[in-house]
Write a protein that holds these residues in place. Structure first.
Motif, PDB file in Angstrom:
ATOM      1  N   ALA A   6      76.367  62.071  64.415  1.00 63.03           N
ATOM      2  CA  ALA A   6      76.139  63.491  64.669  1.00 63.03           C
ATOM      3  C   ALA A   6      76.503  63.852  66.102  1.00 63.03           C
ATOM      4  O   ALA A   6      76.078  63.173  67.044  1.00 63.03           O
ATOM      5  N   ASP A   7      77.276  64.915  66.264  1.00 56.00           N
ATOM      6  CA  ASP A   7      77.650  65.445  67.574  1.00 56.00           C
ATOM      7  C   ASP A   7      76.986  66.815  67.704  1.00 56.00           C
ATOM      8  O   ASP A   7      77.330  67.749  66.973  1.00 56.00           O
ATOM      9  N   VAL A   8      76.035  66.945  68.642  1.00 55.74           N
ATOM     10  CA  VAL A   8      75.150  68.101  68.682  1.00 55.74           C
ATOM     11  C   VAL A   8      75.023  68.643  70.103  1.00 55.74           C
ATOM     12  O   VAL A   8      75.227  67.925  71.088  1.00 55.74           O
ATOM     13  N   ASP A   9      74.642  69.935  70.196  1.00 60.22           N
ATOM     14  CA  ASP A   9      74.368  70.554  71.508  1.00 60.22           C
ATOM     15  C   ASP A   9      72.932  71.079  71.530  1.00 60.22           C
ATOM     16  O   ASP A   9      72.679  72.217  71.841  1.00 60.22           O
ATOM     17  N   ASP A  13      68.384  74.944  66.446  1.00 58.43           N
ATOM     18  CA  ASP A  13      68.756  74.600  65.078  1.00 58.43           C
ATOM     19  C   ASP A  13      69.345  73.198  65.001  1.00 58.43           C
ATOM     20  O   ASP A  13      69.249  72.540  63.967  1.00 58.43           O
ATOM     21  N   ASP A  14      69.924  72.681  66.105  1.00 58.29           N
ATOM     22  CA  ASP A  14      70.343  71.273  66.127  1.00 58.29           C
ATOM     23  C   ASP A  14      69.119  70.362  65.985  1.00 58.29           C
ATOM     24  O   ASP A  14      69.179  69.332  65.309  1.00 58.29           O
ATOM     25  N   ALA A  15      68.017  70.723  66.661  1.00 51.16           N
ATOM     26  CA  ALA A  15      66.798  69.924  66.550  1.00 51.16           C
ATOM     27  C   ALA A  15      66.307  69.881  65.113  1.00 51.16           C
ATOM     28  O   ALA A  15      65.884  68.828  64.610  1.00 51.16           O
ATOM     29  N   PHE A  16      66.368  71.013  64.431  1.00 49.99           N
ATOM     30  CA  PHE A  16      65.991  71.044  63.022  1.00 49.99           C
ATOM     31  C   PHE A  16      66.941  70.182  62.191  1.00 49.99           C
ATOM     32  O   PHE A  16      66.526  69.541  61.221  1.00 49.99           O
ATOM     33  N   ALA A  17      68.219  70.162  62.562  1.00 53.81           N
ATOM     34  CA  ALA A  17      69.186  69.324  61.846  1.00 53.81           C
ATOM     35  C   ALA A  17      68.886  67.846  62.060  1.00 53.81           C
ATOM     36  O   ALA A  17      68.927  67.043  61.116  1.00 53.81           O
ATOM     37  N   LEU A  18      68.580  67.465  63.292  1.00 53.62           N
ATOM     38  CA  LEU A  18      68.251  66.064  63.557  1.00 53.62           C
ATOM     39  C   LEU A  18      66.989  65.653  62.808  1.00 53.62           C
ATOM     40  O   LEU A  18      66.913  64.536  62.284  1.00 53.62           O
ATOM     41  N   ALA A  19      66.006  66.540  62.747  1.00 55.01           N
ATOM     42  CA  ALA A  19      64.795  66.218  61.983  1.00 55.01           C
ATOM     43  C   ALA A  19      65.134  65.967  60.526  1.00 55.01           C
ATOM     44  O   ALA A  19      64.568  65.051  59.894  1.00 55.01           O
ATOM     45  N   TYR A  20      66.043  66.752  59.974  1.00 48.03           N
ATOM     46  CA  TYR A  20      66.446  66.578  58.581  1.00 48.03           C
ATOM     47  C   TYR A  20      67.115  65.220  58.374  1.00 48.03           C
ATOM     48  O   TYR A  20      66.816  64.497  57.410  1.00 48.03           O
ATOM     49  N   HIS A 114      82.671  51.565  60.910  1.00 43.65           N
ATOM     50  CA  HIS A 114      82.377  51.946  59.520  1.00 43.65           C
ATOM     51  C   HIS A 114      83.598  52.627  58.897  1.00 43.65           C
ATOM     52  O   HIS A 114      83.521  53.782  58.466  1.00 43.65           O
ATOM     53  N   PRO A 115      84.720  51.934  58.820  1.00 43.67           N
ATOM     54  CA  PRO A 115      85.950  52.579  58.329  1.00 43.67           C
ATOM     55  C   PRO A 115      85.814  53.034  56.884  1.00 43.67           C
ATOM     56  O   PRO A 115      85.358  52.279  56.016  1.00 43.67           O
ATOM     57  N   GLY A 116      86.177  54.279  56.647  1.00 44.74           N
ATOM     58  CA  GLY A 116      86.103  54.826  55.306  1.00 44.74           C
ATOM     59  C   GLY A 116      84.703  55.179  54.845  1.00 44.74           C
ATOM     60  O   GLY A 116      84.530  55.664  53.723  1.00 44.74           O
ATOM     61  N   GLU A 117      83.696  54.946  55.674  1.00 45.71           N
ATOM     62  CA  GLU A 117      82.305  55.185  55.299  1.00 45.71           C
ATOM     63  C   GLU A 117      81.637  56.256  56.147  1.00 45.71           C
ATOM     64  O   GLU A 117      80.675  56.885  55.703  1.00 45.71           O
ATOM     65  N   LEU A 118      82.106  56.454  57.368  1.00 46.73           N
ATOM     66  CA  LEU A 118      81.392  57.290  58.315  1.00 46.73           C
ATOM     67  C   LEU A 118      81.528  58.773  57.985  1.00 46.73           C
ATOM     68  O   LEU A 118      82.623  59.283  57.765  1.00 46.73           O
ATOM     69  N   ILE A 119      80.390  59.454  57.975  1.00 49.23           N
ATOM     70  CA  ILE A 119      80.347  60.905  57.835  1.00 49.23           C
ATOM     71  C   ILE A 119      80.130  61.479  59.227  1.00 49.23           C
ATOM     72  O   ILE A 119      79.095  61.230  59.857  1.00 49.23           O
ATOM     73  N   GLY A 120      81.098  62.231  59.723  1.00 55.61           N
ATOM     74  CA  GLY A 120      80.959  62.885  61.015  1.00 55.61           C
ATOM     75  C   GLY A 120      80.377  64.275  60.836  1.00 55.61           C
ATOM     76  O   GLY A 120      80.784  65.011  59.931  1.00 55.61           O
ATOM     77  N   LEU A 121      79.420  64.623  61.686  1.00 58.18           N
ATOM     78  CA  LEU A 121      78.795  65.942  61.647  1.00 58.18           C
ATOM     79  C   LEU A 121      78.888  66.547  63.037  1.00 58.18           C
ATOM     80  O   LEU A 121      78.371  65.976  63.999  1.00 58.18           O
ATOM     81  N   ALA A 122      79.550  67.696  63.154  1.00 56.79           N
ATOM     82  CA  ALA A 122      79.705  68.381  64.437  1.00 56.79           C
ATOM     83  C   ALA A 122      79.023  69.733  64.347  1.00 56.79           C
ATOM     84  O   ALA A 122      79.487  70.624  63.627  1.00 56.79           O
ATOM     85  N   THR A 123      77.913  69.897  65.085  1.00 58.97           N
ATOM     86  CA  THR A 123      77.176  71.157  65.041  1.00 58.97           C
ATOM     87  C   THR A 123      77.199  71.886  66.376  1.00 58.97           C
ATOM     88  O   THR A 123      76.439  72.837  66.585  1.00 58.97           O
ATOM     89  N   GLY A 124      78.058  71.456  67.288  1.00 55.95           N
ATOM     90  CA  GLY A 124      78.223  72.124  68.567  1.00 55.95           C
ATOM     91  C   GLY A 124      79.696  72.334  68.848  1.00 55.95           C
ATOM     92  O   GLY A 124      80.550  72.132  67.967  1.00 55.95           O
ATOM     93  N   PRO A 125      80.046  72.739  70.059  1.00 55.06           N
ATOM     94  CA  PRO A 125      81.463  72.803  70.429  1.00 55.06           C
ATOM     95  C   PRO A 125      82.127  71.443  70.207  1.00 55.06           C
ATOM     96  O   PRO A 125      81.486  70.394  70.350  1.00 55.06           O
TER      97      PRO A 125
END
Length: 347
Positions: A6-9, A13-20, A114-125
């Motif tokens: 996860a890439d967050v700022d 709402d990022d805090a709520f995302a991390l809690a999830y 984690h090639p082919g497995e990693l889910i990237g999540l970008a919730t900031g710039p």
């Protein structure tokens, strides 16, 4: 088990995302990148480390990203998220330290581990991700999928009349990310724009449901409350989430939107874990960088006018199979995950 970076700022709402993400027992969160945006990057990193300590997850590495966008000065949003980015929430100073990797290196390291497995999540710039792509152009081929909270499609902006916040902070980075994925094969990035995320509206009633489900009843918030009134919840995670969200409610209320808040980032986190939650539409997306009035606008070519391959799957709504509005489905999931997690933390 989904493996997530996860890439967050952070950011309310990022805090709520991390809690999830942390509350999801079927998720392996392998790293958190701190990006400058809602507040400065060092404060974002402190917020991430402090939240991990609160949630008993100090083994997850947190990296520090670029302090500035690629080519313009940084703008931050303390008016929206509070002086530390977490509204009225007060967390002890973290006792842990960030990793030795910068955020771009952390992206690359996680993808290669984690090639082919990693889910990237970008919730900031997307500054960190753009720098990672410059260093390793093969990165898109290594990801299982990328989910972006950013942009606005056939809908208004929230920072300028046409631009969404995450894109507006670093339009050049966003343009580079979309261009990099357009040049690669593999899954298209799933893009959660304002056209959908502004329908994910948290209310005092929803927060009260979360507190009740966590076994920590609270005093339901109201626009009549004294500004900055603190949560009465006894559960430490619920209390932090409520104190953070109150500031967010007050901001939206002052903007004339009502005593509510849009949970852009937790929704994107839910999509990252389960793309079947949403319906998408493929398009070629580019970012306007030069328009006097339109800089930062995400322009989607749904009709192949540019004769370029699609580089994004834009989230346009829920699925026909859902028996309830998308926001209701999301909040049921959120409460079902975070409430038991908060109970366990307090036990």
């Amino acid at each position: 088990m989904p493996t997530v970076f996860a890439d967050v700022d952070t950011g309310v709402d990022d805090a709520f995302a991390l809690a999830y993400l942390l509350a999801s027992p079927d998720v392996d969160l392998v790293g958190i990148a701190s990006t400058a945006g809602n507040t400065g990057v060092q404060q974002v990193c402190r917020n991430n480390l402090a939240l991990l300590e609160l949630c008993g997850a100090t083994g997850i590495p947190v990296s520090v990203g670029s302090a500035l966008p690629l080519s313009i000065p940084l703008r931050t949003a303390e008016d929206t998220h509070g002086p530390t980015g977490l509204g009225y929430a007060e967390l002890p100073a973290p006792t842990t330290q960030p990793s030795g990797f910068d955020a771009a290196e952390a992206w690359i390291s996680a993808a290669h581990a984690h090639p082919g497995e990693l889910i990237g999540l970008a919730t900031g710039p997307m500054t960190n991700l753009a720098l990672a792509l410059r260093a390793d152009p093969e990165l898109p081929r290594l990801l299982r999928r990328l989910v972006i909270m950013g942009g606005s499609f056939e809908y208004r902006g929230n920072t300028t009349p046409v631009s969404e916040w995450n894109i507006a902070v670093d339009p050049e980075a966003a343009a580079e990310v979309f261009a990099a994925f357009g040049a690669q094969s593999g899954a298209l990035p799933l893009v959660c724009g304002l056209n959908v995320t502004e329908s994910i509206m948290a209310t005092p009633q929803i927060l009260a449901r979360l507190a009740d489900a966590a076994g920590s009843p609270t005093t339901e918030m109201s626009p009549q409350d004294v500004r900055g009134t603190r949560s009465t919840a006894t559960n430490p995670l619920i209390r932090v989430l409520e104190d953070a969200m109150r500031f967010y409610f007050e901001f939206h209320f002052d903007q004339g939107e009502g005593y509510l808040a849009h949970l852009h980032d937790p929704f994107a986190a839910a999509v990252a874990l389960d793309p079947s939650l949403v319906r998408t539409r493929s398009a070629t997306v580019d970012v306007e960088l030069h328009g006097t009035l339109t800089r930062g606008m995400t322009v989607a070519d749904f009709g192949a006018h540019w004769n370029r391959p699609p580089n994004a799957a834009i989230v346009v709504g829920g699925t026909p199979q859902q028996s309830a509005p998308l926001a209701d489905v999301f909040f049921e999931r959120y409460i079902a995950r975070v409430a038991p997690f908060a109970r366990r933390l307090a036990s």
